[in-house]
Every structure is written in structure tokens, then in C-alpha cells.
Design an enzyme around this catalytic site. Structure first.
Site, PDB file in Angstrom:
ATOM      1  N   THR A  34       0.838  -1.205   0.000  1.00 22.22           N
ATOM      2  CA  THR A  34       0.000   0.000   0.000  1.00 22.22           C
ATOM      3  C   THR A  34       0.872   1.254   0.000  1.00 22.22           C
ATOM      4  O   THR A  34       1.950   1.253   0.608  1.00 22.22           O
ATOM      5  CB  THR A  34      -0.887   0.004   1.263  1.00 22.22           C
TER       6      THR A  34
ATOM      7  N   SER B 202       1.978   5.326  -2.016  1.00 24.15           N
ATOM      8  CA  SER B 202       2.177   6.002  -3.300  1.00 24.15           C
ATOM      9  C   SER B 202       3.202   5.271  -4.170  1.00 24.15           C
ATOM     10  O   SER B 202       3.070   5.244  -5.400  1.00 24.15           O
ATOM     11  CB  SER B 202       2.605   7.450  -3.060  1.00 24.15           C
TER      12      SER B 202
ATOM     13  N   ASP C 157       6.192  -4.079  -1.818  1.00 21.30           N
ATOM     14  CA  ASP C 157       5.629  -2.993  -1.006  1.00 21.30           C
ATOM     15  C   ASP C 157       6.653  -1.870  -0.856  1.00 21.30           C
ATOM     16  O   ASP C 157       7.835  -2.018  -1.231  1.00 21.30           O
ATOM     17  CB  ASP C 157       5.225  -3.539   0.372  1.00 21.30           C
TER      18      ASP C 157
ATOM     19  N   GLY D 127       3.871   1.611   7.753  1.00 21.33           N
ATOM     20  CA  GLY D 127       2.599   1.904   8.400  1.00 21.33           C
ATOM     21  C   GLY D 127       2.197   3.359   8.331  1.00 21.33           C
ATOM     22  O   GLY D 127       1.158   3.740   8.853  1.00 21.33           O
ATOM     23  N   GLY D 128       3.031   4.171   7.653  1.00 18.61           N
ATOM     24  CA  GLY D 128       2.659   5.576   7.475  1.00 18.61           C
ATOM     25  C   GLY D 128       1.304   5.705   6.792  1.00 18.61           C
ATOM     26  O   GLY D 128       0.544   6.640   7.054  1.00 18.61           O
ATOM     27  N   GLY D 129       0.992   4.748   5.932  1.00 19.96           N
ATOM     28  CA  GLY D 129      -0.297   4.754   5.221  1.00 19.96           C
ATOM     29  C   GLY D 129      -1.382   4.018   5.980  1.00 19.96           C
ATOM     30  O   GLY D 129      -2.511   3.896   5.491  1.00 19.96           O
TER      31      GLY D 129
ATOM     32  N   GLU E 272      -0.065  -5.578   5.662  1.00 23.86           N
ATOM     33  CA  GLU E 272       1.290  -5.651   5.110  1.00 23.86           C
ATOM     34  C   GLU E 272       2.138  -6.672   5.860  1.00 23.86           C
ATOM     35  O   GLU E 272       2.890  -7.442   5.259  1.00 23.86           O
ATOM     36  CB  GLU E 272       1.932  -4.263   5.168  1.00 23.86           C
TER      37      GLU E 272
ATOM     38  N   LYS F 200      14.669   7.909   1.997  1.00 20.13           N
ATOM     39  CA  LYS F 200      14.150   7.094   3.109  1.00 20.13           C
ATOM     40  C   LYS F 200      15.206   6.164   3.695  1.00 20.13           C
ATOM     41  O   LYS F 200      14.920   5.463   4.667  1.00 20.13           O
ATOM     42  CB  LYS F 200      12.965   6.268   2.636  1.00 20.13           C
TER      43      LYS F 200
HETATM   44  C1  5RP Z   1       1.616   1.944   4.254  1.00 19.05           C
HETATM   45  C2  5RP Z   1       3.084   1.776   4.180  1.00 19.05           C
HETATM   46  C3  5RP Z   1       3.778   2.366   3.015  1.00 19.05           C
HETATM   47  O1  5RP Z   1       4.564   1.383   2.421  1.00 19.05           O
HETATM   48  C4  5RP Z   1       4.645   3.488   3.466  1.00 19.05           C
HETATM   49  O2  5RP Z   1       3.855   4.399   4.212  1.00 19.05           O
HETATM   50  C5  5RP Z   1       5.313   4.197   2.299  1.00 19.05           C
HETATM   51  O3  5RP Z   1       4.379   4.939   1.617  1.00 19.05           O
HETATM   52  P1  5RP Z   1       4.735   5.777   0.313  1.00 19.05           P
HETATM   53  O4  5RP Z   1       5.100   4.771  -0.744  1.00 19.05           O
HETATM   54  O5  5RP Z   1       3.463   6.522   0.013  1.00 19.05           O
HETATM   55  O6  5RP Z   1       5.872   6.703   0.641  1.00 19.05           O
HETATM   56  O7  5RP Z   1       3.713   1.194   5.018  1.00 19.05           O
HETATM   57  O8  5RP Z   1       1.086   1.437   5.432  1.00 19.05           O
END
Ligand code: 5RP
Length: 219
Positions: free
Chosen positions: A30, A32, A83, A97-99, A105, A123
Site C-alpha cells: 500500500t 504512493s 511494497d 505503516g505511514g499509510g 502488510e 528514506k
Molecule cells: C503503508 C506503508 C507504506 O509502504 C509506506 O507508508 C510508504 O508509503 P509511500 O510509498 O506513500 O511513501 O507502510 O502502510
């Protein structure tokens, strides 16, 4: 995210396509970066037989490009999970888990033989913890778990207005010193009321694809 940041994510996402074994079921995370991966997969959807998905948002995107989404309970062998992450070390330990989709996951990560993680180079860190650690909790245990996390030196902040796909709450824990990610993950998992800790270290990524300004590094 800037256009340059998006381009880095796109490079990592494009590189992830090479890990698909044609005609198999893949797991899809999950966020972007994953959305860029799904966009790329949309140009060659016949490469996969079907997918298992870590979140309702990803399920909708996969279905929109014509990919069948299966229940993980129907799958005996899952060869590949793809992911993103919020932070990563070169030891392939992650904060995720930011999303808000960390539980799905982590379950798919546990089920998959190979976990390919895509990040942009901003990152990649030497020590995890600048990004607040997401911890998914049973709602009635939120205050209890917050107190336990504070006793471990963290500053938990309730992510208000966020209810996960499983109906739980998320605490974002600031200020943790994460010297030993697998040990901390194990310790936090023992707190009653914790559903999922956003540290992915006891079972790290197998491959880290780092999108840079000029290409993709593979760790
Ligand atoms: C979601 C996640 C995402 O992998 C994580 O937040 C990275 O997100 P992005 O690809 O939008 O930077 O762990 O729960």
C-alpha cells in the site's frame, strides 16, 4: 512529494516488475510507491495470474487495472510480496505503516517467500526512528498501550480520525531509540492490546530497491 521524489519512486517501482515470475499470484502493499508499481503493472497486467492485497485502497486499484484480487486464505504459496516503506536501513530493516495498512502488510510479508521493498533514497537511514513508529492497537487498549510505550522511552501520538481496515487505532511513536530493530519489534509485540508494530525487522525485506536520481540501487 516533489516531482523528483516521485520520479525516484517510479524508478524503484519499475525495477520491481523484474521480480515477478510470469503467471503467478503476487502480494501487493500500500502507498504512493505501490501505486506507481500498480500503474506500471497496468501496462502488462497479464504477467500476473492474480494478486493478494494489503488494503482496501490497493484492492480497488488492482481491480481497476483488471487484476483479480484473491483472499490470502485461498493461497498456499505466495512467492513474492512487493511494497514500499517509510524508512529503511541497508540491513533491510524497515519502518512501515505511514499509510495505515501495516497489519495487512505484515501478514502478507509473513506469508511470502520473497519480500521486495521499494523506496526512494531519501528514506534510507543508518538508524531507524526519525520517522515515528506506527503501532496498530485495539481501540480499548489505546491508553494502556500508550503508557507502556512511554515507559520504553517513546512519545506516542494517537493518529486521530484514522481507523484501520481492521477497525483499529494507530499510535505514532516519536523519539524511540532503535538500536536493535528485531529486539524492539519483539518487545513491543508483547504489549497486550498491540495488533501490529510497524517495525519489519524480525522478518526484513529480502531485496531493497532504492530509487535514486539516476537509477535504482539494489540491496
Ligand atoms: C503503508 C506503508 C507504506 O509502504 C509506506 O507508508 C510508504 O508509503 P509511500 O510509498 O506513500 O511513501 O507502510 O502502510
Amino acid at each position: 512529494m516533489s516531482a523528483e521524489g516521485d520520479a525516484k519512486k517510479q524508478r524503484a517501482a519499475q525495477a520491481a516488475l523484474a521480480y515477478i515470475e510470469d503467471g503467478t499470484v503476487i502480494g501487493v502493499g500500500t502507498g504512493s510507491t505501490v501505486n506507481f508499481f500498480i500503474d506500471a503493472l497496468g501496462k502488462c497486467p497479464d504477467r500476473v495470474r492474480a494478486a493478494v492485497s494489503s488494503s482496501n485502497a490497493t484492492t480497488a486499484r488492482l481491480r481497476a487495472i483488471g487484476i483479480e484480487v484473491l483472499d490470502l486464505n485461498e493461497i498456499e504459496d505466495l512467492g513474492l510480496y512487493i511494497d514500499g516503506a517509510d524508512e529503511a536501513t541497508r540491513a533491510r530493516h524497515l519502518i512501515k505503516g505511514g499509510g495505515g495498512a501495516l497489519t495487512g502488510e505484515k501478514i502478507i510479508t509473513a506469508a511470502a517467500t520473497r519480500f521486495v521493498c521499494m523506496v526512494d533514497d531519501t528514506k534510507v537511514v543508518t538508524s531507524l526512528g526519525k520517522f515515528p513508529l506506527p503501532v496498530e492497537v485495539i481501540p480499548m487498549a489505546r491508553a494502556l498501550v500508550s503508557r507502556r510505550l512511554a515507559a520504553y522511552g517513546g512519545r506516542p501520538v494517537w493518529r486521530e480520525n484514522c481507523v484501520t481496515d481492521s477497525g483499529n487505532h494507530i499510535l505514532d511513536v516519536h523519539g524511540l531509540t532503535i538500536d536493535d530493530p528485531p529486539a524492539l519489534e519483539h518487545k513491543l509485540n508483547q504489549i497486550t492490546g498491540v495488533v501490529t508494530v510497524g517495525l519489519f525487522a524480525e522478518r526484513p525485506a529480502d531485496v531493497l530497491l532504492i530509487g535514486t536520481a539516476s537509477g535504482t540501487d539494489v540491496v
